[in-house]
Enzyme design. Sequence first.
Site, mmCIF file in Angstrom:
data_model
loop_
_atom_site.group_PDB
_atom_site.id
_atom_site.type_symbol
_atom_site.label_atom_id
_atom_site.label_comp_id
_atom_site.label_asym_id
_atom_site.label_seq_id
_atom_site.Cartn_x
_atom_site.Cartn_y
_atom_site.Cartn_z
ATOM 1 N N LYS A 9 0.841 -1.200 0.000
ATOM 2 C CA LYS A 9 0.000 0.000 0.000
ATOM 3 C C LYS A 9 0.880 1.254 0.000
ATOM 4 O O LYS A 9 0.636 2.196 -0.749
ATOM 5 C CB LYS A 9 -0.942 -0.019 1.218
ATOM 6 C CG LYS A 9 -2.004 -1.109 1.088
ATOM 7 C CD LYS A 9 -2.878 -1.309 2.320
ATOM 8 C CE LYS A 9 -3.776 -2.524 2.083
ATOM 9 N NZ LYS A 9 -4.706 -2.836 3.161
ATOM 10 N N GLN B 72 -5.330 -1.461 9.395
ATOM 11 C CA GLN B 72 -5.104 -2.768 8.771
ATOM 12 C C GLN B 72 -5.685 -3.886 9.638
ATOM 13 O O GLN B 72 -5.464 -3.928 10.850
ATOM 14 C CB GLN B 72 -3.598 -2.973 8.542
ATOM 15 C CG GLN B 72 -3.234 -4.254 7.812
ATOM 16 C CD GLN B 72 -3.724 -4.300 6.361
ATOM 17 O OE1 GLN B 72 -3.909 -3.266 5.711
ATOM 18 N NE2 GLN B 72 -3.946 -5.494 5.851
ATOM 19 N N ASP C 21 -11.496 2.529 3.338
ATOM 20 C CA ASP C 21 -11.866 1.116 3.215
ATOM 21 C C ASP C 21 -13.375 0.925 3.002
ATOM 22 O O ASP C 21 -13.808 -0.181 2.667
ATOM 23 C CB ASP C 21 -11.491 0.359 4.503
ATOM 24 C CG ASP C 21 -10.107 -0.263 4.436
ATOM 25 O OD1 ASP C 21 -9.754 -0.787 3.369
ATOM 26 O OD2 ASP C 21 -9.399 -0.243 5.459
HETATM 27 N N1 GUN Z 1 -6.896 -6.816 5.575
HETATM 28 C C1 GUN Z 1 -7.068 -7.538 4.449
HETATM 29 N N2 GUN Z 1 -7.652 -6.782 3.472
HETATM 30 C C2 GUN Z 1 -7.851 -5.563 4.022
HETATM 31 C C3 GUN Z 1 -8.405 -4.351 3.522
HETATM 32 O O1 GUN Z 1 -8.859 -4.236 2.367
HETATM 33 N N3 GUN Z 1 -8.411 -3.296 4.399
HETATM 34 C C4 GUN Z 1 -7.945 -3.403 5.680
HETATM 35 N N4 GUN Z 1 -8.028 -2.321 6.445
HETATM 36 N N5 GUN Z 1 -7.425 -4.509 6.168
HETATM 37 C C5 GUN Z 1 -7.373 -5.582 5.353
#
Ligand code: GUN
Length: 289
Positions: A54, A98, A123
Amino acid sequence: METKILSGRELSKKILENSRKKIKEFEKKGLRNPSLAVILVGDDPASEIYVARKHEACKEVGINSLDIRLPANTSFEEIREKIKMLNEDENVDGILLQLPLPRSLREKTLELIRIINPEKDVDGFTPFNFGSMAIGIEGAIMPCTVKGILELLRYYDINVEGKDCVVIGASNIAGKPLANVLINLFATVTVCHIKTRCLSKHTKHADIVISATGVPHLIKREMVKEGAVVIDVGITRVNGKVVGDVDFESMIGHASAITPVPGGVGPLTIAMLIENTIDCYTRRNVTGK
Ligand code: GUN
């Protein structure tokens, strides 16, 4: 039957290039660059890899990313205060917590998500954004994985209207929001999950099978109808190799289309995070909406 490989990598490159151009335009207008705060609690190795991707993507397109690392024993209250601080910070456009959180904090996940300002919820996990998406409000912030799957289907001209879709996995991150969005697109949706008694009874009749469980090679050829479209959302590391939920090799010559792992849904999820961050930035700083 020829099996089309649905490359998320190819499409994500185009999307990131487009995002980079948009940000260049902001720079030309003298606006500050968008910024995204990524909170990682603990040291889960898979999360470390996702978060690193990311940050890399942010760097590539010109988004300032804040790498906020907190030890696994951080208290609920400390994380809450951190989120509140980021909510108040005028220079932060997006906040991403996350998931999954470390075990000791897991039952507090929803409580923490709820604290995130919906205007910065890149998200699409907060109740306001999730609800807006579920009832089909246009422009609602959509979870990155779901948005990525829709982009991929659109890019390869796969229409879901009237199709029988089976979603495997009912997480708040992927399965549940995906099912809602597919209903809004007039697919006929079945959601299977950990308590589903006979998975193949459902998958066998589906036109589109989307698996988001994290169980390696759960979906095998005999569980899927010939000519079905198979979307693999799973990303699991087995003996140092990244594998999906689907037994990919067995689907070649059987499915009409399939996403590979790696290189399928994963890169698109990242590209959609970038898009969502630019959206949050634009609403707060450019259009004021
Ligand atoms: N963990 C796995 N996929 C995601 C996601 O798309 N966003 C977040 N915040 N955590 C994750």
